[in-house]
Design a protein around this motif. Structure first.
Motif, mmCIF file in Angstrom:
data_model
loop_
_atom_site.group_PDB
_atom_site.id
_atom_site.type_symbol
_atom_site.label_atom_id
_atom_site.label_comp_id
_atom_site.label_asym_id
_atom_site.label_seq_id
_atom_site.Cartn_x
_atom_site.Cartn_y
_atom_site.Cartn_z
ATOM 1 N N THR A 137 0.813 -1.217 0.000
ATOM 2 C CA THR A 137 0.000 0.000 0.000
ATOM 3 C C THR A 137 0.848 1.270 0.000
ATOM 4 O O THR A 137 0.567 2.207 -0.749
ATOM 5 C CB THR A 137 -0.957 -0.004 1.210
ATOM 6 N N CYS A 138 1.901 1.315 0.797
ATOM 7 C CA CYS A 138 2.709 2.533 0.906
ATOM 8 C C CYS A 138 3.494 2.835 -0.367
ATOM 9 O O CYS A 138 4.037 3.939 -0.510
ATOM 10 C CB CYS A 138 3.635 2.471 2.109
ATOM 11 N N PHE A 139 3.551 1.904 -1.302
ATOM 12 C CA PHE A 139 4.269 2.122 -2.561
ATOM 13 C C PHE A 139 3.337 2.206 -3.769
ATOM 14 O O PHE A 139 3.800 2.330 -4.900
ATOM 15 C CB PHE A 139 5.302 1.022 -2.783
ATOM 16 N N GLN A 140 2.025 2.114 -3.542
ATOM 17 C CA GLN A 140 1.087 2.176 -4.657
ATOM 18 C C GLN A 140 1.048 3.577 -5.251
ATOM 19 O O GLN A 140 1.333 4.563 -4.571
ATOM 20 C CB GLN A 140 -0.311 1.740 -4.189
ATOM 21 N N ARG A 141 0.720 3.635 -6.530
ATOM 22 C CA ARG A 141 0.614 4.884 -7.296
ATOM 23 C C ARG A 141 1.955 5.627 -7.409
ATOM 24 O O ARG A 141 1.994 6.848 -7.507
ATOM 25 C CB ARG A 141 -0.467 5.794 -6.718
ATOM 26 N N GLN A 142 3.034 4.831 -7.391
ATOM 27 C CA GLN A 142 4.372 5.392 -7.562
ATOM 28 C C GLN A 142 5.107 4.743 -8.732
ATOM 29 O O GLN A 142 6.306 4.924 -8.885
ATOM 30 C CB GLN A 142 5.195 5.220 -6.273
ATOM 31 N N GLY A 143 4.400 3.946 -9.521
ATOM 32 C CA GLY A 143 5.005 3.304 -10.680
ATOM 33 C C GLY A 143 5.580 1.926 -10.416
ATOM 34 O O GLY A 143 6.110 1.294 -11.336
ATOM 35 N N VAL A 144 5.482 1.444 -9.180
ATOM 36 C CA VAL A 144 6.048 0.131 -8.847
ATOM 37 C C VAL A 144 5.322 -0.975 -9.609
ATOM 38 O O VAL A 144 5.953 -1.868 -10.187
ATOM 39 C CB VAL A 144 6.006 -0.126 -7.323
ATOM 40 N N GLY A 145 3.992 -0.929 -9.636
ATOM 41 C CA GLY A 145 3.225 -1.957 -10.352
ATOM 42 C C GLY A 145 3.546 -1.974 -11.830
ATOM 43 O O GLY A 145 3.693 -3.034 -12.437
ATOM 44 N N THR A 146 3.675 -0.788 -12.419
ATOM 45 C CA THR A 146 3.995 -0.687 -13.846
ATOM 46 C C THR A 146 5.365 -1.280 -14.140
ATOM 47 O O THR A 146 5.509 -2.108 -15.050
ATOM 48 C CB THR A 146 3.953 0.784 -14.297
ATOM 49 N N THR A 147 6.368 -0.883 -13.364
ATOM 50 C CA THR A 147 7.722 -1.376 -13.635
ATOM 51 C C THR A 147 7.847 -2.866 -13.326
ATOM 52 O O THR A 147 8.517 -3.591 -14.055
ATOM 53 C CB THR A 147 8.791 -0.570 -12.874
ATOM 54 N N LEU A 148 7.180 -3.325 -12.272
ATOM 55 C CA LEU A 148 7.217 -4.746 -11.942
ATOM 56 C C LEU A 148 6.547 -5.568 -13.036
ATOM 57 O O LEU A 148 7.068 -6.603 -13.463
ATOM 58 C CB LEU A 148 6.559 -4.994 -10.587
ATOM 59 N N CYS A 149 5.404 -5.114 -13.530
ATOM 60 C CA CYS A 149 4.724 -5.843 -14.593
ATOM 61 C C CYS A 149 5.568 -5.861 -15.866
ATOM 62 O O CYS A 149 5.672 -6.902 -16.527
ATOM 63 C CB CYS A 149 3.342 -5.261 -14.848
ATOM 64 N N HIS A 150 6.191 -4.744 -16.204
ATOM 65 C CA HIS A 150 7.101 -4.713 -17.367
ATOM 66 C C HIS A 150 8.234 -5.730 -17.186
ATOM 67 O O HIS A 150 8.598 -6.439 -18.133
ATOM 68 C CB HIS A 150 7.702 -3.321 -17.571
ATOM 69 N N HIS A 151 8.776 -5.782 -15.988
ATOM 70 C CA HIS A 151 9.852 -6.731 -15.682
ATOM 71 C C HIS A 151 9.380 -8.170 -15.906
ATOM 72 O O HIS A 151 10.075 -8.972 -16.551
ATOM 73 C CB HIS A 151 10.315 -6.519 -14.231
ATOM 74 N N LEU A 152 8.194 -8.489 -15.411
ATOM 75 C CA LEU A 152 7.649 -9.839 -15.567
ATOM 76 C C LEU A 152 7.344 -10.156 -17.027
ATOM 77 O O LEU A 152 7.585 -11.278 -17.493
ATOM 78 C CB LEU A 152 6.395 -9.997 -14.707
ATOM 79 N N MET A 153 6.850 -9.174 -17.757
ATOM 80 C CA MET A 153 6.571 -9.372 -19.182
ATOM 81 C C MET A 153 7.863 -9.613 -19.954
ATOM 82 O O MET A 153 7.920 -10.492 -20.829
ATOM 83 C CB MET A 153 5.813 -8.157 -19.738
ATOM 84 N N THR A 154 8.905 -8.854 -19.636
ATOM 85 C CA THR A 154 10.197 -9.019 -20.306
ATOM 86 C C THR A 154 10.766 -10.404 -20.032
ATOM 87 O O THR A 154 11.285 -11.067 -20.934
ATOM 88 C CB THR A 154 11.176 -7.922 -19.845
ATOM 89 N N ARG A 155 10.650 -10.856 -18.782
ATOM 90 C CA ARG A 155 11.152 -12.189 -18.428
ATOM 91 C C ARG A 155 10.362 -13.279 -19.160
ATOM 92 O O ARG A 155 10.930 -14.258 -19.640
ATOM 93 C CB ARG A 155 11.088 -12.392 -16.916
ATOM 94 N N ALA A 156 9.050 -13.111 -19.255
ATOM 95 C CA ALA A 156 8.220 -14.101 -19.955
ATOM 96 C C ALA A 156 8.583 -14.147 -21.438
ATOM 97 O O ALA A 156 8.707 -15.227 -22.031
ATOM 98 C CB ALA A 156 6.744 -13.773 -19.767
#
Length: 148
Positions: free
Chosen positions: A75-94
């Protein structure tokens, strides 16, 4: 953003499960995460430079398709781009593991999640009626996909 990624291990599960319980109405259990690791799913942590857990994600790969099973940001890191960058990271790995498409399910009531996935380029491809428990009610799952 000052974050890096690390593979989730059994030693991380207690911390991840504690976060999961705070974030989700139907959280994954310790057993769910342990089973995902034992099955070889791609489970990644997003960590602050000081080692603090910011988020985590779990992806299952099957032949040429990936399924994003869990993407969570504390919660304390939401709306700071963490979800976007993490999802990009997972997509790149896939994609590096030869996946050509990634799919996911998101609760119909999770407007922020739908917005995140839409921003990333995912499109709705279907619905699963009454898929999620929501108290004594059931909630639809929106199925989304993106070509990698």
């Amino acid at each position: 953003m000052n974050l890096h990624y690390a593979a989730m291990t059994l030693a991380d599960i207690d911390q991840v499960v504690a976060a999961e319980r705070q974030l989700h109405p139907s959280p994954w259990t310790r057993g769910n995460f342990a089973d995902a690791l034992a099955a070889g799913y791609d489970a990644q942590l997003a960590l602050h430079a000081d080692g603090q857990l910011m988020g985590y994600g779990v992806v299952m790969l099957a032949v040429d398709e990936a399924e994003l099973l869990n993407l969570s940001v504390l919660t304390c890191f939401q709306r700071q781009g963490v979800g976007t960058t993490l999802c990009h990271h997972l997509m790149t790995r896939a994609k590096a593991r030869r996946a050509v498409r990634m799919m996911l399910e998101v609760r119909a009531g999770n407007i922020a999640g739908q917005a995140l996935y839409g921003h990333l380029g995912f499109s709705e491809i279907g619905r699963r009626r009454g898929y999620y428990a929501a108290g004594q009610q059931r909630e639809d799952a929106i199925v989304m996909a993106i070509n990698l």
